[in-house]
Design a protein around this motif. Structure first.
Motif, short mmCIF file in Angstrom:
data_model
loop_
_atom_site.label_atom_id
_atom_site.label_comp_id
_atom_site.label_asym_id
_atom_site.label_seq_id
_atom_site.Cartn_x
_atom_site.Cartn_y
_atom_site.Cartn_z
N THR A 214 0.69 -1.27 -0.01
CA THR A 214 0.09 -0.12 -0.03
C THR A 214 1.11 1.32 -0.10
OG1 THR A 214 -0.36 -0.21 2.50
CG2 THR A 214 -1.97 -1.19 1.22
N GLU A 215 1.80 1.29 0.81
CA GLU A 215 2.96 2.36 0.91
C GLU A 215 3.43 2.68 -0.26
OE1 GLU A 215 5.06 2.52 4.27
OE2 GLU A 215 3.50 2.53 5.60
N GLN A 216 3.99 1.66 -0.77
CA GLN A 216 4.68 1.67 -2.17
C GLN A 216 3.96 2.28 -3.31
OE1 GLN A 216 4.71 -0.79 0.06
NE2 GLN A 216 6.32 -2.19 -0.11
N THR A 217 2.48 1.74 -3.28
CA THR A 217 1.77 2.03 -4.38
C THR A 217 1.36 3.69 -4.17
OG1 THR A 217 0.72 -0.25 -4.58
CG2 THR A 217 -0.61 1.68 -5.30
N ALA A 218 1.08 4.05 -3.17
CA ALA A 218 0.97 5.37 -2.87
C ALA A 218 2.14 6.22 -3.22
CB ALA A 218 0.39 5.79 -1.31
N ASP A 219 3.10 5.90 -2.98
CA ASP A 219 4.48 6.73 -3.28
C ASP A 219 4.48 6.92 -4.69
OD1 ASP A 219 5.13 7.15 -0.65
OD2 ASP A 219 6.23 5.56 -0.20
N TYR A 220 4.35 5.59 -5.43
CA TYR A 220 4.41 5.60 -6.80
C TYR A 220 3.40 6.34 -7.46
CZ TYR A 220 5.57 3.59 -11.53
OH TYR A 220 6.00 3.22 -12.67
N ALA A 221 2.26 6.43 -7.13
CA ALA A 221 1.19 7.32 -7.56
C ALA A 221 1.48 8.77 -7.36
CB ALA A 221 -0.25 7.09 -6.90
N ARG A 222 1.96 9.22 -6.24
CA ARG A 222 2.51 10.60 -6.23
C ARG A 222 3.57 10.86 -6.98
NH1 ARG A 222 1.37 9.27 -0.63
NH2 ARG A 222 3.23 8.54 -0.06
N GLN A 223 4.52 9.91 -7.16
CA GLN A 223 5.61 10.16 -8.15
C GLN A 223 5.14 10.39 -9.54
OE1 GLN A 223 8.34 6.97 -7.67
NE2 GLN A 223 8.35 7.16 -5.64
N ARG A 224 3.99 9.93 -10.03
CA ARG A 224 3.52 9.91 -11.27
C ARG A 224 2.46 11.13 -11.45
NH1 ARG A 224 5.47 8.13 -15.66
NH2 ARG A 224 3.92 6.67 -16.39
N GLY A 225 2.40 11.83 -10.19
CA GLY A 225 1.59 13.01 -10.52
C GLY A 225 0.02 12.60 -10.13
N LEU A 226 -0.16 11.39 -9.55
CA LEU A 226 -1.68 11.05 -9.34
C LEU A 226 -1.91 10.82 -7.96
CD1 LEU A 226 -1.40 8.20 -12.19
CD2 LEU A 226 -2.57 10.46 -12.37
N GLY A 227 -1.40 11.36 -6.89
CA GLY A 227 -1.86 11.31 -5.62
C GLY A 227 -3.26 11.88 -5.45
N GLU A 228 -3.78 12.59 -6.07
CA GLU A 228 -5.27 12.91 -5.75
C GLU A 228 -6.08 12.10 -6.48
OE1 GLU A 228 -6.20 15.23 -3.91
OE2 GLU A 228 -4.23 15.79 -3.24
N GLN A 229 -5.71 11.51 -7.80
CA GLN A 229 -6.66 10.46 -8.41
C GLN A 229 -6.62 9.17 -7.95
OE1 GLN A 229 -4.43 12.57 -9.88
NE2 GLN A 229 -5.91 13.97 -10.82
N VAL A 230 -5.71 8.47 -7.33
CA VAL A 230 -5.54 7.28 -6.86
C VAL A 230 -5.81 7.06 -5.50
CG1 VAL A 230 -4.17 5.39 -6.55
CG2 VAL A 230 -3.84 6.63 -8.85
N LYS A 231 -6.75 6.47 -4.96
CA LYS A 231 -7.18 6.41 -3.52
C LYS A 231 -7.02 5.11 -3.16
CE LYS A 231 -10.92 7.70 -0.67
NZ LYS A 231 -12.42 8.13 -0.27
N LEU A 232 -6.29 4.98 -2.06
CA LEU A 232 -6.09 3.49 -1.38
C LEU A 232 -7.08 3.37 -0.21
CD1 LEU A 232 -2.26 3.42 -1.36
CD2 LEU A 232 -3.87 2.90 -3.07
N LEU A 233 -7.88 2.40 -0.38
CA LEU A 233 -8.87 2.08 0.60
C LEU A 233 -8.48 1.29 1.63
CD1 LEU A 233 -11.92 1.64 -2.00
CD2 LEU A 233 -11.17 3.72 -1.18
N GLY A 234 -7.44 0.51 1.54
CA GLY A 234 -7.05 -0.44 2.53
C GLY A 234 -8.04 -1.88 2.14
N TRP A 235 -7.86 -2.73 3.11
CA TRP A 235 -8.67 -3.82 3.18
C TRP A 235 -10.11 -3.55 3.13
CZ3 TRP A 235 -7.42 -8.22 0.26
CH2 TRP A 235 -8.37 -9.31 0.31
N VAL A 236 -11.09 -3.81 2.18
CA VAL A 236 -12.70 -3.51 2.11
C VAL A 236 -13.42 -4.94 2.93
CG1 VAL A 236 -12.15 -1.63 0.63
CG2 VAL A 236 -13.09 -4.11 -0.19
N GLY A 237 -14.30 -4.58 3.64
CA GLY A 237 -14.97 -5.54 4.07
C GLY A 237 -16.34 -5.70 3.15
N PRO A 238 -17.01 -6.93 3.54
CA PRO A 238 -18.13 -7.13 2.46
C PRO A 238 -19.29 -6.22 2.39
CG PRO A 238 -17.92 -8.70 4.15
CD PRO A 238 -16.90 -7.73 4.52
N GLU A 239 -19.56 -5.36 3.44
CA GLU A 239 -20.60 -4.23 3.07
C GLU A 239 -20.02 -3.02 2.27
OE1 GLU A 239 -22.15 -2.77 6.58
OE2 GLU A 239 -23.20 -4.86 7.20
N GLN A 240 -18.81 -2.82 2.36
CA GLN A 240 -18.09 -1.72 1.83
C GLN A 240 -17.64 -2.09 0.16
OE1 GLN A 240 -14.20 -0.46 3.14
NE2 GLN A 240 -14.05 1.14 1.94
N LYS A 241 -17.65 -3.49 -0.05
CA LYS A 241 -17.18 -4.02 -1.21
C LYS A 241 -18.47 -3.89 -2.21
CE LYS A 241 -16.14 -8.39 -1.74
NZ LYS A 241 -15.37 -9.45 -1.78
#
Length: 353
Positions: A214-241
């Motif tokens: 998750t942290e590596q993906t967030a860093d990579y998105a920021r490096q590519r200028g997509l920090g606002e567009q890519v939203k990391l949700l963490g592990w999602v439970g059944p209702e959220q999914k």
């Protein structure tokens, strides 16, 4: 006392595909129709918690064997630690002459077997497969591979089942919103997705749910200028999914290896078009240009082009999403899949209750 079917796999509240599959079995009534005792050999948590789950399952299983309560063993297996952790269950079944079903889920089992195991381990793995009465795999591709390594036990390709949710009105979906669910990292193509988004004239919102890098993906998105567009949700439970599957408009899974991903089938069941790769059992679920698009793993340019096509043509996305739901209704819904599992049980001596 009547004999039971012991089914073994990860805990119901554990992250991952096996737990998703067995929860569908349970929720679709399989555990009510057959005398199934479920043993969780693995759970999320630290090493002590995982060891405790395994030892507890072994002890309960051995007690049932010693009291002659086990009539059939059905084990859900992946690669590496999952395979070795389930091995004692098979060896004890062979010792007590209990018929066993090996149900293979591991997306990277080919890599595990061919690249990470030497000749002796490969021979041992084949012996486990051949000691069982039935082998279940997730697609015809996996069936061909298992048979190619010298497995002589009957191999059955049985798809993962999904529960069909209520249909969602397309107009209620968030226009241009992408959804990814899975363990973040290279195998699932997470970084390729970020690279593809960076190539689009205007990057859409991408919701990424799952654990892993998750942290590596967030860093990579920021490096590519997509920090606002890519939203990391963490592990999602059944209702959220369920909410995400009902609201996003495109499901993206650019994986390098797969069995038959439950998240992809769940997205199709929800009526979403799929953009994925032709690996594992995915081509048996998604026909390129019908229920979505398939691009070669690692082809970021093609991934970006197909994303742009779906984003710029909502009518096409809607048609593909409707086709995806129809495919699930006929082929992957629990009502279409579970009778195949039940047929195996019946062949091995368990009539339906």
């Amino acid at each position: 006392m009547s004999k039971v079917i012991v089914m073994a796999g990860t805990g119901f509240d554990t992250m991952g595909g096996i737990s998703s599959v067995v929860k569908v079995y349970r929720d679709a009534g399989l555990f009510q129709r057959y005398p199934i005792v479920y043993l969780a050999t693995h759970r999320d948590g630290g090493a002590a918690a995982k060891l405790g789950a395994a030892l507890g399952a072994y002890g309960r299983y051995l007690l049932m064997l010693l009291t002659f309560r086990v009539g059939l063993l059905h084990v859900h297996v992946a690669s590496r630690a999952s395979f070795w952790r389930k091995t004692p269950l098979f060896l004890l079944a062979f010792l007590f002459r209990v018929p066993a079903i090996l149900h293979l889920h591991g997306a990277e089992f080919v890599i595990f077997y061919e690249q990470e195991c030497g000749p002796l381990r490969r021979r041992f793995i084949r012996a486990i497969f051949n000691g069982t009465r039935r082998v279940v795999v997730l697609s015809d591709m996996w069936k061909q591979w298992v048979e190619s390594i010298g497995v002589t036990t009957p191999v059955h390709a049985i798809y993962n089942p999904v529960l069909l949710p209520a249909a969602t009105d397309w107009s209620a979906r968030a226009a241009g919103q992408l959804l990814f669910l899975g363990r973040l990292g290279k195998r699932k193509g997470t970084y390729d997705l970020v690279d593809a988004l960076a190539r689009l004239p205007q990057a859409p919102q991408a919701l990424l749910g799952g654990d892993g890098e998750t942290e590596q993906t967030a860093d990579y998105a920021r490096q590519r200028g997509l920090g606002e567009q890519v939203k990391l949700l963490g592990w999602v439970g059944p209702e959220q999914k369920a909410g995400l599957l009902a609201s996003a408009s495109i499901y993206v899974l650019p994986s390098y290896n797969e069995g038959l991903p439950m998240s992809l089938l769940e997205a199709m069941a929800a009526g979403m078009p799929v953009l994925s790769t032709p690996v594992g059992g995915i081509p048996e679920a998604v026909s390129d240009g019908v229920e979505g698009f398939l691009v070669e793993a690692g082809d970021v340019e093609a991934l970006a082009a197909r994303l742009e096509q779906l984003l710029s043509d909502p009518a096409l996305a809607q048609r593909m999403g409707a086709a995806a739901r129809r495919k699930v209704e006929t082929t992957f819904a629990s009502g279409a899949v579970l009778p195949r599992i039940e047929q195996l049980y019946q062949e091995l001596g368990y009539p339906r209750a």
